[in-house]
Design a protein around this motif. Sequence first.
Motif, PDB file in Angstrom:
ATOM      1  N   GLU A  79      -0.028  23.477  -4.358  1.00  0.00           N
ATOM      2  CA  GLU A  79       0.030  24.609  -5.271  1.00  0.00           C
ATOM      3  C   GLU A  79       0.999  24.347  -6.412  1.00  0.00           C
ATOM      4  OE1 GLU A  79       1.393  28.199  -3.361  1.00  0.00           O
ATOM      5  OE2 GLU A  79       3.197  27.250  -2.631  1.00  0.00           O
ATOM      6  N   SER A  80       0.901  25.187  -7.420  1.00  0.00           N
ATOM      7  CA  SER A  80       1.832  25.121  -8.544  1.00  0.00           C
ATOM      8  C   SER A  80       3.156  25.735  -8.114  1.00  0.00           C
ATOM      9  CB  SER A  80       1.257  25.878  -9.747  1.00  0.00           C
ATOM     10  OG  SER A  80       1.011  27.235  -9.409  1.00  0.00           O
ATOM     11  N   ASP A  81       4.196  25.475  -8.889  1.00  0.00           N
ATOM     12  CA  ASP A  81       5.519  26.013  -8.562  1.00  0.00           C
ATOM     13  C   ASP A  81       5.534  27.533  -8.542  1.00  0.00           C
ATOM     14  OD1 ASP A  81       6.654  23.502  -8.205  1.00  0.00           O
ATOM     15  OD2 ASP A  81       7.281  23.351 -10.296  1.00  0.00           O
ATOM     16  N   ASP A  82       4.689  28.178  -9.349  1.00  0.00           N
ATOM     17  CA  ASP A  82       4.656  29.644  -9.365  1.00  0.00           C
ATOM     18  C   ASP A  82       3.635  30.222  -8.377  1.00  0.00           C
ATOM     19  OD1 ASP A  82       2.208  29.176 -10.577  1.00  0.00           O
ATOM     20  OD2 ASP A  82       2.772  30.069 -12.501  1.00  0.00           O
ATOM     21  N   SER A  83       2.983  29.379  -7.599  1.00  0.00           N
ATOM     22  CA  SER A  83       1.997  29.763  -6.570  1.00  0.00           C
ATOM     23  C   SER A  83       0.751  30.437  -7.132  1.00  0.00           C
ATOM     24  CB  SER A  83       2.631  30.681  -5.521  1.00  0.00           C
ATOM     25  OG  SER A  83       3.714  30.051  -4.905  1.00  0.00           O
ATOM     26  N   LYS A  84       0.553  30.396  -8.438  1.00  0.00           N
ATOM     27  CA  LYS A  84      -0.626  31.041  -9.023  1.00  0.00           C
ATOM     28  C   LYS A  84      -1.840  30.119  -9.068  1.00  0.00           C
ATOM     29  CE  LYS A  84       1.925  34.392 -11.750  1.00  0.00           C
ATOM     30  NZ  LYS A  84       2.237  34.888 -13.089  1.00  0.00           N
ATOM     31  N   THR A  85      -1.636  28.840  -8.813  1.00  0.00           N
ATOM     32  CA  THR A  85      -2.716  27.868  -8.804  1.00  0.00           C
ATOM     33  C   THR A  85      -2.682  27.114  -7.489  1.00  0.00           C
ATOM     34  OG1 THR A  85      -2.551  27.595 -11.197  1.00  0.00           O
ATOM     35  CG2 THR A  85      -3.687  25.855  -9.985  1.00  0.00           C
ATOM     36  N   ALA A  86      -3.839  26.971  -6.864  1.00  0.00           N
ATOM     37  CA  ALA A  86      -3.961  26.182  -5.640  1.00  0.00           C
ATOM     38  C   ALA A  86      -4.941  25.043  -5.907  1.00  0.00           C
ATOM     39  CB  ALA A  86      -4.445  27.045  -4.486  1.00  0.00           C
ATOM     40  N   CYS A  87      -4.691  23.911  -5.274  1.00  0.00           N
ATOM     41  CA  CYS A  87      -5.523  22.731  -5.474  1.00  0.00           C
ATOM     42  C   CYS A  87      -5.978  22.184  -4.130  1.00  0.00           C
ATOM     43  CB  CYS A  87      -4.743  21.647  -6.217  1.00  0.00           C
ATOM     44  SG  CYS A  87      -4.102  22.188  -7.816  1.00  0.00           S
ATOM     45  N   LEU A  88      -7.168  21.641  -4.114  1.00  0.00           N
ATOM     46  CA  LEU A  88      -7.743  21.046  -2.922  1.00  0.00           C
ATOM     47  C   LEU A  88      -8.002  19.577  -3.193  1.00  0.00           C
ATOM     48  CD1 LEU A  88      -9.058  21.274  -0.083  1.00  0.00           C
ATOM     49  CD2 LEU A  88     -11.206  21.834  -1.274  1.00  0.00           C
TER      50      LEU A  88
END
Length: 151
Positions: A79-88
């Motif tokens: 995830e991004s540092d701000d938790s607004k983006t998740a990646c697989l």
Amino acid sequence: MKSILGDLMKWSSVSLVTASGLALLLLSGCSGQTGITALDRDATPEDALPAFITVPDPANRESARLLATRDGVRYFVAESDDSKTACLAVVPPGEPPNWVMGCGPNTGPGEILETTGAAMSSARLLADDSETEKLEPGWTKVTENILVRDP
């Protein structure tokens, strides 16, 4: 008169503080940020992304966690540092570069993203508490957060 005015001011202050606290609680509960619980646990050596994987912005490589392994294919979430983006990241066995990584908004229940690589199965990353009782035909639930469809 002074006593009544003092009592009204006291109740107004209490009401204002209570209303402010309630509003803050409601807003934080409605932020839409569902998240993925696996990202909250401490990392283990198995959680490390293979060195050959290029992590796109805004994902943080150090946040990666191994969600599942199925038929030798490893499924990582980051995830991004701000938790607004998740990646697989979908990492099949064998030599690189037969892997794929995609990112999407981590803002609510349901599908965050779907990835497909050459000659690979498709994979969907889901936020926690997503409804998976009625899967589309061809999709298999691997974990709470991963669905796959074989080619």
